[in-house]
Design an enzyme around this catalytic site. Structure first.
Site, PDB file in Angstrom:
ATOM      1  N   ASP A  42      -0.044   1.803   9.045  1.00 16.19           N
ATOM      2  CA  ASP A  42      -1.096   1.483   9.566  1.00 16.19           C
ATOM      3  C   ASP A  42      -0.473   0.949  10.544  1.00 16.19           C
ATOM      4  O   ASP A  42      -0.521   0.956  12.280  1.00 16.19           O
ATOM      5  CB  ASP A  42      -1.516   0.046   9.277  1.00 16.19           C
ATOM      6  CG  ASP A  42      -2.622  -0.113   8.115  1.00 16.19           C
ATOM      7  OD1 ASP A  42      -2.649   0.776   7.343  1.00 16.19           O
ATOM      8  OD2 ASP A  42      -1.749  -1.213   6.933  1.00 16.19           O
TER       9      ASP A  42
ATOM     10  N   THR B 200       3.851   2.865   5.607  1.00 22.05           N
ATOM     11  CA  THR B 200       2.780   2.077   5.878  1.00 22.05           C
ATOM     12  C   THR B 200       1.918   3.083   6.717  1.00 22.05           C
ATOM     13  O   THR B 200       2.703   3.088   7.899  1.00 22.05           O
ATOM     14  CB  THR B 200       2.522   0.856   6.536  1.00 22.05           C
ATOM     15  OG1 THR B 200       1.478   0.529   6.559  1.00 22.05           O
ATOM     16  CG2 THR B 200       2.991   0.535   7.512  1.00 22.05           C
TER      17      THR B 200
ATOM     18  N   GLY C 221       0.598  -1.157   0.152  1.00 18.78           N
ATOM     19  CA  GLY C 221      -0.290  -0.463  -0.345  1.00 18.78           C
ATOM     20  C   GLY C 221       0.960   1.127  -0.033  1.00 18.78           C
ATOM     21  O   GLY C 221       2.148   1.628   0.330  1.00 18.78           O
TER      22      GLY C 221
ATOM     23  N   ARG D 164       1.045  -5.363  -6.499  1.00 19.40           N
ATOM     24  CA  ARG D 164       1.196  -6.368  -5.662  1.00 19.40           C
ATOM     25  C   ARG D 164       1.358  -7.332  -6.791  1.00 19.40           C
ATOM     26  O   ARG D 164       0.767  -7.030  -7.504  1.00 19.40           O
ATOM     27  CB  ARG D 164      -0.004  -6.341  -4.922  1.00 19.40           C
ATOM     28  CG  ARG D 164      -0.551  -5.767  -3.750  1.00 19.40           C
ATOM     29  CD  ARG D 164      -1.267  -6.195  -2.644  1.00 19.40           C
ATOM     30  NE  ARG D 164      -1.136  -5.211  -1.049  1.00 19.40           N
ATOM     31  CZ  ARG D 164      -1.612  -4.011  -0.984  1.00 19.40           C
ATOM     32  NH1 ARG D 164      -2.736  -3.566  -1.672  1.00 19.40           N
ATOM     33  NH2 ARG D 164      -1.421  -3.454  -0.106  1.00 19.40           N
TER      34      ARG D 164
ATOM     35  N   ASP E  91       2.242  -0.700  11.439  1.00 15.02           N
ATOM     36  CA  ASP E  91       1.677  -2.264  12.390  1.00 15.02           C
ATOM     37  C   ASP E  91       3.203  -3.126  12.304  1.00 15.02           C
ATOM     38  O   ASP E  91       3.112  -4.108  12.060  1.00 15.02           O
ATOM     39  CB  ASP E  91       1.001  -2.624  11.432  1.00 15.02           C
ATOM     40  CG  ASP E  91       1.029  -2.663   9.887  1.00 15.02           C
ATOM     41  OD1 ASP E  91       1.809  -2.228   9.524  1.00 15.02           O
ATOM     42  OD2 ASP E  91       0.286  -3.504   9.038  1.00 15.02           O
TER      43      ASP E  91
ATOM     44  N   ASP F 145       4.641  -5.158   5.652  1.00 12.32           N
ATOM     45  CA  ASP F 145       5.791  -6.246   6.994  1.00 12.32           C
ATOM     46  C   ASP F 145       5.946  -7.294   5.086  1.00 12.32           C
ATOM     47  O   ASP F 145       6.764  -8.598   5.220  1.00 12.32           O
ATOM     48  CB  ASP F 145       4.658  -6.907   7.444  1.00 12.32           C
ATOM     49  CG  ASP F 145       3.473  -6.570   6.976  1.00 12.32           C
ATOM     50  OD1 ASP F 145       2.524  -7.000   6.173  1.00 12.32           O
ATOM     51  OD2 ASP F 145       2.775  -7.313   7.974  1.00 12.32           O
TER      52      ASP F 145
ATOM     53  N   ARG G 253      -5.842  -2.232   9.513  1.00  7.40           N
ATOM     54  CA  ARG G 253      -5.426  -2.874   8.812  1.00  7.40           C
ATOM     55  C   ARG G 253      -5.738  -4.121  10.059  1.00  7.40           C
ATOM     56  O   ARG G 253      -6.162  -3.590  11.182  1.00  7.40           O
ATOM     57  CB  ARG G 253      -4.107  -3.872   8.026  1.00  7.40           C
ATOM     58  CG  ARG G 253      -4.504  -3.219   7.058  1.00  7.40           C
ATOM     59  CD  ARG G 253      -3.582  -4.813   5.744  1.00  7.40           C
ATOM     60  NE  ARG G 253      -2.035  -4.287   6.692  1.00  7.40           N
ATOM     61  CZ  ARG G 253      -1.275  -4.895   6.198  1.00  7.40           C
ATOM     62  NH1 ARG G 253      -1.726  -5.929   4.453  1.00  7.40           N
ATOM     63  NH2 ARG G 253       0.316  -4.670   5.932  1.00  7.40           N
TER      64      ARG G 253
HETATM   65  P1  ADP Z   1       2.450  -4.433   2.686  1.00  5.31           P
HETATM   66  O1  ADP Z   1       4.019  -4.230   2.118  1.00  5.31           O
HETATM   67  O2  ADP Z   1       2.327  -3.314   2.786  1.00  5.31           O
HETATM   68  O3  ADP Z   1       2.551  -5.465   3.612  1.00  5.31           O
HETATM   69  P2  ADP Z   1       1.253  -7.041   0.718  1.00  5.31           P
HETATM   70  O4  ADP Z   1       1.471  -7.462   1.736  1.00  5.31           O
HETATM   71  O5  ADP Z   1       0.683  -6.358  -0.215  1.00  5.31           O
HETATM   72  O6  ADP Z   1       1.841  -5.153   1.019  1.00  5.31           O
HETATM   73  O7  ADP Z   1       3.268  -6.963   0.350  1.00  5.31           O
HETATM   74  C1  ADP Z   1       3.458  -6.435  -1.371  1.00  5.31           C
HETATM   75  C2  ADP Z   1       4.315  -7.353  -2.040  1.00  5.31           C
HETATM   76  O8  ADP Z   1       5.014  -8.203  -1.158  1.00  5.31           O
HETATM   77  C3  ADP Z   1       3.018  -8.549  -1.912  1.00  5.31           C
HETATM   78  O9  ADP Z   1       2.681  -8.296  -3.481  1.00  5.31           O
HETATM   79  C4  ADP Z   1       4.002  -9.310  -2.963  1.00  5.31           C
HETATM   80  O10 ADP Z   1       4.758  -9.451  -4.202  1.00  5.31           O
HETATM   81  C5  ADP Z   1       5.323  -9.468  -1.516  1.00  5.31           C
HETATM   82  N1  ADP Z   1       5.491 -10.703  -0.522  1.00  5.31           N
HETATM   83  C6  ADP Z   1       4.102 -11.027   0.323  1.00  5.31           C
HETATM   84  N2  ADP Z   1       4.427 -11.763   1.291  1.00  5.31           N
HETATM   85  C7  ADP Z   1       4.943 -12.373   0.171  1.00  5.31           C
HETATM   86  C8  ADP Z   1       5.963 -13.447   0.591  1.00  5.31           C
HETATM   87  N3  ADP Z   1       5.878 -14.291   2.323  1.00  5.31           N
HETATM   88  N4  ADP Z   1       6.988 -13.888  -0.123  1.00  5.31           N
HETATM   89  C9  ADP Z   1       7.437 -13.023  -1.159  1.00  5.31           C
HETATM   90  N5  ADP Z   1       7.444 -12.015  -1.399  1.00  5.31           N
HETATM   91  C10 ADP Z   1       6.213 -11.188  -0.875  1.00  5.31           C
END
Ligand code: ADP
Length: 319
Positions: free
Chosen positions: A127, A125, A11, A72, A129, A103, A171
């Site tokens: 959040d 972020t 995000g 994403r 968090d 995260d 979140r």
């Molecule tokens: P944020 O970073 O805000 O928490 P997301 O959870 O959507 O947002 O994660 C962003 C991107 O990071 C995902 O679309 C994916 O490409 C990558 N990502 C998330 N989890 C994993 C994972 N377990 N292994 C590898 N890449 C990941």
């Protein structure tokens, strides 16, 4: 290291641009080349990579969103996607990567580091968090946006003698709701860290009515559930005219506050320093106003917690 890369992922958050600017300018200061990867990990897989210089980050410190775009990518969650990403980085001669995100983005950075490609994470972020840092980039701006919105809603709540349930983002974390509650003098807050509080909210509203109180603001963190459901339940139990406002994506945009710009600048520069010192798999953060860095794997294993003292205070001040 002579060539680094930077991307934003997950995000968007206000202040990401200030962090990109700091990364780029710190690299230029150290005579290190810096490449921007557009559209997060998807852009990495696709080779959407461009060289940046001092000029490419001019006039962005005050802008919300992210100049590098964000996306994403499910493909990047696979071994194959990660391997493709590393191939692209090598093709461009990039030796270290800075990932600005939440995260999920850090999990991606951790995977690259495990595969031998050094990464540093910057918490971006709204959040707040993420463990290991008191604040994430964007939290302060989102909080101020919420306060401005609630101040306006409060005028109507007072004029019409209504109860308002206002849903804020975060979140699974209650920080935005907790801080907004304190900053705006809300009568009650509902946050995921304290899931059993609705009964207390209702009895507090009833006590308020007995004292002649005619309007109330209740701030609900999205992680608790739908404000509409809570609003209906509150109206049913209290008989008070109750309205619901979901603030939504208004909280994600806007010009970053001074706090977020300064935090982003400090964290961006620190991330570059760590890579140049040969460190990898670390997240930079701020704790007690000091820059810190932690192992991403430790951070991902911990849960961000709310400040219990602040939570207690929010109750004491909204009797
Ligand atoms: P944020 O970073 O805000 O928490 P997301 O959870 O959507 O947002 O994660 C962003 C991107 O990071 C995902 O679309 C994916 O490409 C990558 N990502 C998330 N989890 C994993 C994972 N377990 N292994 C590898 N890449 C990941």
């Amino acid at each position: 290291m002579k060539r680094l890369g930077v991307l934003t992922s997950g995000g968007d958050a206000p202040g990401m641009n200030a962090a990109i600017r700091a990364v780029v300018r710190k690299c230029v200061f150290h005579e290190v080349e810096i490449y921007g990867i557009k559209n997060g990990y998807q852009g990495l897989i696709d080779g959407n990579i461009e060289k940046m210089d001092v000029g490419s980050v001019g006039d962005i410190i005050q802008r919300g969103g992210t100049k590098l775009y964000t996306a994403r990518s499910d493909e990047f969650k696979t071994e194959d996607g990660q391997r493709k990403g590393i191939e692209q980085l090598k093709k461009f001669g990039i030796e270290g990567l800075i990932v600005i995100g939440g995260d999920g983005s850090f999990r991606g950075a951790q995977k690259l580091t495990e595969k031998g490609f050094p990464c540093i994470g910057i918490p971006g972020t709204i959040d707040n968090d993420i463990a290991g840092t008191d604040f994430t980039i964007g939290f302060d701006t989102a909080l101020n946006t919420i306060i401005e919105a609630i101040d306006k809603i409060r005028d109507t709540a007072t004029s019409h003698e209504r109860t308002y349930v206002i849903e804020v983002m975060g979140r699974n974390a209650g920080d935005l709701a907790l801080w907004a509650g304190l900053a705006d003098g809300a009568e009650s807050i509902l946050i995921p860290e304290k899931p059993d509080d609705l009964n207390e909210v209702i009895s507090r509203l009833k006590r308020g009515v007995e004292r002649g109180k005619k309007h109330s603001i209740i701030i609900l963190a999205e992680g608790v559930g739908s404000a509409i459901d809570y609003g209906e339940q509150i109206q049913k139990e209290t008989n008070l005219e109750t309205r619901v406002t979901v603030l939504g994506h208004i909280q994600r945009g806007g010009s970053p506050t001074a706090n977020d710009r300064v935090l982003a600048s400090r964290l961006g520069a620190k991330a570059v320093e760590l890579l140049l010192q040969g460190k990898a798999g670390r997240m930079v953060g701020i704790q007690s106003n000091r820059l810190v860095d932690h192992d991403i794997s430790d951070i991902l294993g911990q849960k961000h917690t709310i400040d219990e003292e602040m939570y207690q205070l929010s109750k004491e001040l909204s009797i």
